[in-house]
Scaffold this motif. Structure first.
Motif, PDB file in Angstrom:
ATOM      1  N   ILE A  59       0.797  -1.117  -0.004  1.00  9.37           N
ATOM      2  CA  ILE A  59       0.104   0.122  -0.038  1.00  9.37           C
ATOM      3  C   ILE A  59       0.923   1.283   0.197  1.00  9.37           C
ATOM      4  CG2 ILE A  59      -1.705   1.406   1.416  1.00  9.37           C
ATOM      5  CD1 ILE A  59      -2.845  -1.605   2.323  1.00  9.37           C
ATOM      6  N   GLY A  60       1.902   1.320   0.816  1.00 12.08           N
ATOM      7  CA  GLY A  60       2.792   2.398   0.751  1.00 12.08           C
ATOM      8  C   GLY A  60       3.593   2.322  -0.533  1.00 12.08           C
ATOM      9  N   LEU A  61       3.741   1.612  -1.303  1.00  9.22           N
ATOM     10  CA  LEU A  61       4.664   1.575  -2.632  1.00  9.22           C
ATOM     11  C   LEU A  61       3.625   2.324  -3.623  1.00  9.22           C
ATOM     12  CD1 LEU A  61       6.557  -1.465  -2.786  1.00  9.22           C
ATOM     13  CD2 LEU A  61       7.571   0.850  -2.575  1.00  9.22           C
ATOM     14  N   VAL A  62       2.174   1.728  -3.459  1.00 11.62           N
ATOM     15  CA  VAL A  62       1.230   2.270  -4.494  1.00 11.62           C
ATOM     16  C   VAL A  62       1.090   3.587  -4.387  1.00 11.62           C
ATOM     17  CG1 VAL A  62      -1.169   2.051  -5.705  1.00 11.62           C
ATOM     18  CG2 VAL A  62       0.430   0.026  -5.085  1.00 11.62           C
ATOM     19  N   ALA A  63       0.772   4.093  -3.018  1.00 12.17           N
ATOM     20  CA  ALA A  63       0.648   5.368  -2.489  1.00 12.17           C
ATOM     21  C   ALA A  63       1.779   6.300  -2.917  1.00 12.17           C
ATOM     22  CB  ALA A  63       0.317   5.506  -1.064  1.00 12.17           C
ATOM     23  N   VAL A 106       7.584   1.661  -9.156  1.00  8.31           N
ATOM     24  CA  VAL A 106       7.151   1.566  -7.522  1.00  8.31           C
ATOM     25  C   VAL A 106       5.619   0.798  -7.848  1.00  8.31           C
ATOM     26  CG1 VAL A 106       6.725   2.824  -5.812  1.00  8.31           C
ATOM     27  CG2 VAL A 106       8.992   3.255  -7.029  1.00  8.31           C
ATOM     28  N   GLY A 107       4.948   1.516  -8.387  1.00  2.00           N
ATOM     29  CA  GLY A 107       3.587   1.026  -8.257  1.00  2.00           C
ATOM     30  C   GLY A 107       3.242  -0.281  -8.529  1.00  2.00           C
ATOM     31  N   TRP A 124      -7.023  -4.951  -6.338  1.00  3.17           N
ATOM     32  CA  TRP A 124      -7.762  -4.038  -7.026  1.00  3.17           C
ATOM     33  C   TRP A 124      -8.266  -2.951  -6.370  1.00  3.17           C
ATOM     34  CZ3 TRP A 124      -7.343  -5.010 -11.978  1.00  3.17           C
ATOM     35  CH2 TRP A 124      -7.184  -6.141 -12.305  1.00  3.17           C
ATOM     36  N   LEU A 125      -8.669  -2.966  -5.106  1.00  2.00           N
ATOM     37  CA  LEU A 125      -8.847  -1.751  -4.442  1.00  2.00           C
ATOM     38  C   LEU A 125      -7.803  -0.749  -4.234  1.00  2.00           C
ATOM     39  CD1 LEU A 125     -10.940  -3.338  -1.183  1.00  2.00           C
ATOM     40  CD2 LEU A 125     -11.813  -1.970  -3.245  1.00  2.00           C
ATOM     41  N   THR A 126      -6.847  -1.154  -4.232  1.00  2.00           N
ATOM     42  CA  THR A 126      -5.506  -0.257  -4.156  1.00  2.00           C
ATOM     43  C   THR A 126      -5.190   0.524  -5.565  1.00  2.00           C
ATOM     44  OG1 THR A 126      -4.534  -1.671  -2.315  1.00  2.00           O
ATOM     45  CG2 THR A 126      -2.882  -0.072  -3.512  1.00  2.00           C
ATOM     46  N   LEU A 127      -5.675  -0.404  -6.352  1.00  3.48           N
ATOM     47  CA  LEU A 127      -5.447   0.147  -7.934  1.00  3.48           C
ATOM     48  C   LEU A 127      -6.362   1.207  -8.287  1.00  3.48           C
ATOM     49  CD1 LEU A 127      -4.314   0.083 -10.746  1.00  3.48           C
ATOM     50  CD2 LEU A 127      -5.622  -1.939 -11.470  1.00  3.48           C
ATOM     51  N   ALA A 128      -7.510   0.920  -7.701  1.00  3.04           N
ATOM     52  CA  ALA A 128      -8.820   1.731  -8.006  1.00  3.04           C
ATOM     53  C   ALA A 128      -8.569   3.296  -7.082  1.00  3.04           C
ATOM     54  CB  ALA A 128     -10.142   1.126  -7.463  1.00  3.04           C
ATOM     55  N   THR A 129      -7.788   2.999  -6.090  1.00  2.00           N
ATOM     56  CA  THR A 129      -7.499   4.423  -5.125  1.00  2.00           C
ATOM     57  C   THR A 129      -6.593   5.070  -5.979  1.00  2.00           C
ATOM     58  OG1 THR A 129      -7.794   3.080  -3.145  1.00  2.00           O
ATOM     59  CG2 THR A 129      -6.709   4.966  -2.970  1.00  2.00           C
ATOM     60  N   PHE A 130      -5.457   4.234  -6.562  1.00  2.00           N
ATOM     61  CA  PHE A 130      -4.337   4.832  -7.394  1.00  2.00           C
ATOM     62  C   PHE A 130      -5.064   5.572  -8.398  1.00  2.00           C
ATOM     63  CE2 PHE A 130      -1.892   5.101 -10.982  1.00  2.00           C
ATOM     64  CZ  PHE A 130      -0.562   5.652 -10.781  1.00  2.00           C
ATOM     65  N   ILE A 131      -6.069   5.282  -9.305  1.00  2.00           N
ATOM     66  CA  ILE A 131      -6.654   5.778 -10.320  1.00  2.00           C
ATOM     67  C   ILE A 131      -7.559   6.761  -9.726  1.00  2.00           C
ATOM     68  CG2 ILE A 131      -8.436   5.432 -12.160  1.00  2.00           C
ATOM     69  CD1 ILE A 131      -7.403   2.425 -12.257  1.00  2.00           C
ATOM     70  N   GLY A 132      -8.186   6.813  -8.616  1.00  2.00           N
ATOM     71  CA  GLY A 132      -9.062   7.807  -7.978  1.00  2.00           C
ATOM     72  C   GLY A 132      -8.249   9.050  -7.836  1.00  2.00           C
ATOM     73  N   TYR A 133      -6.813   8.809  -7.236  1.00  2.00           N
ATOM     74  CA  TYR A 133      -6.165   9.991  -6.870  1.00  2.00           C
ATOM     75  C   TYR A 133      -5.428  10.484  -7.911  1.00  2.00           C
ATOM     76  CZ  TYR A 133      -2.701  12.759  -4.502  1.00  2.00           C
ATOM     77  OH  TYR A 133      -1.774  13.937  -4.260  1.00  2.00           O
ATOM     78  N   ALA A 134      -4.554   9.685  -8.592  1.00  2.00           N
ATOM     79  CA  ALA A 134      -3.458  10.186  -9.564  1.00  2.00           C
ATOM     80  C   ALA A 134      -4.406  10.752 -10.993  1.00  2.00           C
ATOM     81  CB  ALA A 134      -2.751   9.012  -9.817  1.00  2.00           C
ATOM     82  N   ILE A 135      -5.634  10.103 -11.349  1.00  2.00           N
ATOM     83  CA  ILE A 135      -6.084  10.490 -12.479  1.00  2.00           C
ATOM     84  C   ILE A 135      -7.410  11.309 -12.469  1.00  2.00           C
ATOM     85  CG2 ILE A 135      -7.089   9.602 -14.297  1.00  2.00           C
ATOM     86  CD1 ILE A 135      -5.247   7.177 -14.429  1.00  2.00           C
ATOM     87  N   ILE A 136      -8.271  10.561 -11.447  1.00  2.00           N
ATOM     88  CA  ILE A 136      -9.670  11.345 -11.449  1.00  2.00           C
ATOM     89  C   ILE A 136      -9.566  12.636 -10.548  1.00  2.00           C
ATOM     90  CG2 ILE A 136     -11.904  11.152 -10.488  1.00  2.00           C
ATOM     91  CD1 ILE A 136     -11.798   8.041 -11.183  1.00  2.00           C
ATOM     92  N   TYR A 137      -8.778  12.536  -9.557  1.00  2.00           N
ATOM     93  CA  TYR A 137      -8.611  13.835  -8.670  1.00  2.00           C
ATOM     94  C   TYR A 137      -7.873  14.777  -9.215  1.00  2.00           C
ATOM     95  CZ  TYR A 137      -7.077  16.791  -5.120  1.00  2.00           C
ATOM     96  OH  TYR A 137      -6.651  17.861  -4.190  1.00  2.00           O
TER      97      TYR A 137
END
Length: 299
Positions: A59-63, A106-107, A124-137
């Motif tokens: 989770i830390g690496l994906v964040a 890293v991701g 999958w939830l962590t990937l969705a969080t990545f997309i939510g922050y890095a792309i959607i937000y």
């Protein structure tokens, strides 16, 4: 070739620049909330330490990868804002391609670790969080609407859900309560920052709430959201997820946050906004720490 090598910064400096791209202070809070979610997910005893370690690192690496993408997309904005102009990309210490490759590696390592050593749902939830922050937000919401923090806060509220899923392989109603706490906490936290950085956000062309609706309206929203947050933080006690230790912490911390917001609304100063922002970080950290203490010392 030798000249090119001489032009490169020392390895330690380059590694420090890459670390800075990951926004380690932000990642620290993300990982902390995720770890609390892991421990709360176990009714009695401790979660499997191997899973905790793998999930924490993954989770830390994906964040960190998501933070690097945020730096990549916003490098021109960062260059005109005092609090971000010292980041590696605006300084030219790293370039866009290096940042993109770094984030991908890293991701990718983080997601692989979660898939193979934790469980697919967490990945999958962590990937969705990545997309939510890095792309959607970052790409869609932040430059488009003053409600960017409210809508985009969903991705920032996911860490305890990720931690819960890592240990149990599912998302329960208790995990969603933890999500709701961070979701309600996010607007007053970021709007306190935006209040004393309004001119910088305006210069950067970002439609943050104090830029589009003014400081007075934003201060009112901060106060109202602290009231909403206070009510939400009582839900774990009301649902019997937590006990009296947590309730006492939630009431005290919530009361202090409301007092800050009330003063901010009635007698604004940049210094008070800074102190409100800083306290909001302590508020969330201590609130989740109280949840953990209450979980193992129920009263």
């Amino acid at each position: 070739m030798k000249a090119m090598r001489l032009d490169l910064p020392p390895l330690s400096l380059r590694l420090a620049n890459y670390l800075q791209l990951t926004k380690p202070r932000v990642v620290q809070l993300i990982v902390f909330c995720a770890v609390i979610g892991m421990f709360l997910a176990v009714p009695q005893g401790l979660p499997p330490m191997g899973v905790v370690l793998a999930a924490t690192v993954g989770i830390g690496l994906v964040a960190g990868a998501a933070a690097a993408i945020n730096c990549l997309v916003e490098q021109k904005i960062d260059a005109v804002m005092a609090r971000t102009r010292a980041r590696p990309l605006p300084r030219g210490e790293v370039n866009s391609l290096e940042t993109l490759i770094f984030s991908g590696v890293v991701g990718g390592v983080g997601l692989t670790l979660l898939y193979h050593w934790v469980n697919p749902l967490t990945m999958w939830l962590t990937l969705a969080t990545f997309i939510g922050y890095a792309i959607i937000y970052t790409i869609v919401l932040k430059p488009a609407t003053p409600q960017n923090i409210v809508i985009g806060g969903a991705s920032g509220a996911m860490p305890p859900v990720l931690g819960w899923a890592a240990v149990t392989g599912e998302v329960s109603s208790d995990a969603l309560l933890l999500f709701l706490i961070i979701f309600a906490w996010t607007p007053p936290h970021f709007w306190a920052l935006a209040l004393y950085r309004t001119q910088e956000y305006a210069k950067a062309g970002l439609p943050m709430l104090p830029v589009t609706h003014g400081a007075e309206y934003t201060r009112l929203q901060v106060f109202l959201y602290t009231l909403i947050l206070f009510a939400v933080t009582l839900l774990p006690f009301a649902s019997r997820m937590s006990g009296w230790i947590y309730l006492a912490a939630a009431v005290v911390l919530g009361g202090i946050f409301i007092a800050y917001a009330w003063r901010l609304m009635r007698n604004y100063s940049d210094d008070l906004a800074r102190r409100t922002f800083r306290f909001s970080l302590w508020h969330l950290s201590l609130l989740f720490a109280a949840l953990l203490v209450d979980h193992y010392i129920p009263l």
